[in-house]
Design an enzyme around this catalytic site. Structure first.
Site, PDB file in Angstrom:
ATOM      1  N   LYS A 196     -28.014  41.149  -2.377  1.00 55.81           N
ATOM      2  CA  LYS A 196     -26.975  41.793  -1.587  1.00 55.81           C
ATOM      3  C   LYS A 196     -25.975  42.542  -2.463  1.00 55.81           C
ATOM      4  O   LYS A 196     -25.287  43.453  -1.982  1.00 55.81           O
ATOM      5  CB  LYS A 196     -26.269  40.770  -0.697  1.00 55.81           C
ATOM      6  N   HIS A 216     -29.024  48.014   7.304  1.00 61.09           N
ATOM      7  CA  HIS A 216     -29.445  46.611   7.263  1.00 61.09           C
ATOM      8  C   HIS A 216     -30.457  46.423   8.390  1.00 61.09           C
ATOM      9  O   HIS A 216     -30.113  46.071   9.510  1.00 61.09           O
ATOM     10  CB  HIS A 216     -28.231  45.696   7.455  1.00 61.09           C
TER      11      HIS A 216
END
Length: 532
Positions: A196, A216
């Site tokens: 991330k 995402h």
């Protein structure tokens, strides 16, 4: 040796062994030798990440300097860190790694060559290096000979920061420096911080500098070349629903969308394993084999067989494997502009339709909202469903203001003939604890109906509160569940729950109202007196 010289250039003076781009088998052997992992009966390597079994968003920082001070969305998500404090912490982490055995890996992100981000990752453990090998894209041998990284990631879980000295909140931290192009990770063994961290970097570089929408989402391709994109927060089915044996997988979590294509940022998948079974998710289940890294799983007593229902350590058990462990992965991981976009939500209140078609205004509204719901039992203190709104379905990873991503999406929706669908993978017939979870087979059938254009000629009805259009029939799905109100025994309780959720949507959207035009505002729920 050249790689030792490259370490000295970043400040590491190795006093112990340095392992450079080891093979998968070598990394597994090193892990077993150090007693840090177990081989399961499927051949996967199982390891524990220690104190942290998930991300720690409150301990993620971005260095505030001339590069970032006016462009980053500072506040709840992006916490500022001073350049001088970064330099001090960097030096201490470098000194720490100089005293340790370290594992170095060269890799890159972005399957489309013109956006390729070259990264060097240095880890303290072999199994974390295996994670990097599995999740990122691999340079060819010839590329490795001349590889020069653009971004550096230092992963030092055994380094504990001193908050008084290092100006962190506590002993763990993830700090991104966009000027020096460095990600510092310390105090946490959770490998998702590496993944991330890179996603956050791409979420800044691509939209801000190259006008590419970073997403995402998962994505796949049909036999006729049609691309489908699946947005959704963790637990909504993003990975599961994109793993379709009839379609090729582009990727399961992070993608870019430029003027002509959708492309994967990664070279692997980081799938949740809770309640995993061969029957429900055969592709993911089959991908857990030799070379796969399992995190924080537990075993049936006296065996080396993983008990995927055991969440005694964490519900966030994970499997990290290369994308080619999925039999029908697309090579390269690139598809055309999507024909269909799915917003996945797990509505634990049981009031949203299992499938509904969105207008452009509604699509923008729901994208900015990023709704799902947490259910009782998943986190301490949660005893009934709770609304969760995560802008753009990825708020923790957005260095820019959400409206910048929303504007990019809006332009793309208006420039292309794209259908957008809201899919509720949550509850029907009542809220969590009363109703039942919508069957995965029904959700798959509804998505298949969209992808096969089977809903083109069916009748749709409008939901009274949310204004959503839902079909009155769909192959292999009981018609009675398509209208959520029909599944509730107590219709007045449905109305109350729908009204409550609509109010939550409106409350959440207040911070975005100044950005939204009339089209977007009209895409939200409408609270009418006759619903109360």
């Amino acid at each position: 040796m050249e790689y030792l010289e490259s370490l000295r250039n970043i400040g590491i003076i190795p006093k112990k062994e340095v392992y450079y781009n080891l093979s998968v088998s070598q990394l597994i052997s090193q892990t077993l030798k150090k007693g840090q992992g177990i081989i399961t009966d499927s051949g996967a390597l199982a390891c524990d990440t220690g104190e942290f079994t998930g991300r720690s968003p409150k301990d993620k920082y971005i260095v505030m300097d001339d590069t970032t001070k006016d462009s980053i969305w500072w506040g709840e998500v992006n916490h500022p860190f001073l350049p001088d404090d970064f330099e001090r912490l960097y030096d201490h982490v470098i000194n720490h790694l100089s005293e340790r055995e370290i594992y170095v890996r060269d890799a890159y992100a972005c399957a489309k060559p013109e956006y390729r981000l070259k990264i060097k990752v240095i880890t303290e453990t072999a199994w974390a290096n295996l994670f990097v090998n599995n999740l990122f894209l691999k340079p060819a041998d010839k590329e490795l000979e001349i590889f020069e990284h653009e971004w550096l990631i230092l992963n030092a879980p055994d380094f504990k920061a001193d908050p008084e000295i290092h100006k962190t909140r506590q002993h763990n931290f993830t700090i991104i420096n966009f000027t020096k192009k460095i990600i510092l990770i310390g105090g946490s063994g959770y490998t998702g911080e590496i993944k991330k961290g890179v996603f956050t970097v791409l979420n800044y570089i691509l939209p801000f500098e190259q006008n590419v929408l970073s997403m995402h989402c998962s994505a796949n391709i049909g036999s006729n070349g049609d691309t489908a994109v699946f947005f959704g927060l963790s637990g909504t089915g993003k990975t599961t629903l994109s793993a379709d044996p009839l379609r090729k997988l582009i990727g399961d979590d992070e993608h870019g969308w430029d003027h002509e294509s959708v492309f994967n940022f990664e070279g692997g998948c980081y799938a949740k394993c809770v309640n995993l079974s061969k029957e429900k998710e055969p592709q993911i289940f089959s991908a857990i084999r030799s070379g796969t890294l399992l995190e924080n799983v537990r075993f049936f007593d006296g065996t080396d067989t993983v008990d995927y229902d055991n969440i005694s350590v964490t519900e966030n058990t994970r499997a990290a494997y290369p994308i080619d462990f999925i039999d029908n992965a697309a090579h390269p991981s690139i598809g055309e502009i999507p024909k269909n976009i799915f917003f996945l939500t797990c509505d634990a209140f049981g009031v949203l339709p299992p499938i509904s078609k969105l207008s452009v205004g509604q699509a923008m509204y729901h994208f900015i909202s990023g709704y799902t719901a947490k259910v009782a039992g998943t986190e301490a203190g949660i005893t009934e469903p709770q609304t969760t709104f995560s802008a753009c379905f990825g708020k923790p990873f957005l260095p820019l203001h959400p409206t910048q991503y929303a504007e990019l999406l809006g332009k793309k929706l208006k420039q292309n003939d794209i259908k957008v669908w809201l899919i509720n993978t949550g509850w029907s017939g009542g809220a969590y604890g009363i109703g039942e979870r919508i069957k995965l087979s029904y959700t798959r059938a509804m998505i298949s109906a969209v992808l096969e254009n089977k809903l083109e000629n069916v009748d749709f009805e409008h939901d009274a509160v949310f204004g959503l259009q839902f079909p009155l029939e769909c192959d292999d799905v009981p018609s009675e569940i398509l209208n959520p109100k029909n599944t509730w025994d107590d219709k007045s309780s449905y109305d109350e729950s729908a009204l409550y959720l609509a109010e939550q949507f409106q409350q959440n959207f207040k911070s975005f109202e100044s950005f939204a035009d009339e089209e977007i505002l009209s895409g939200g729920p409408v609270i009418r007196d006759n619903v109360k």
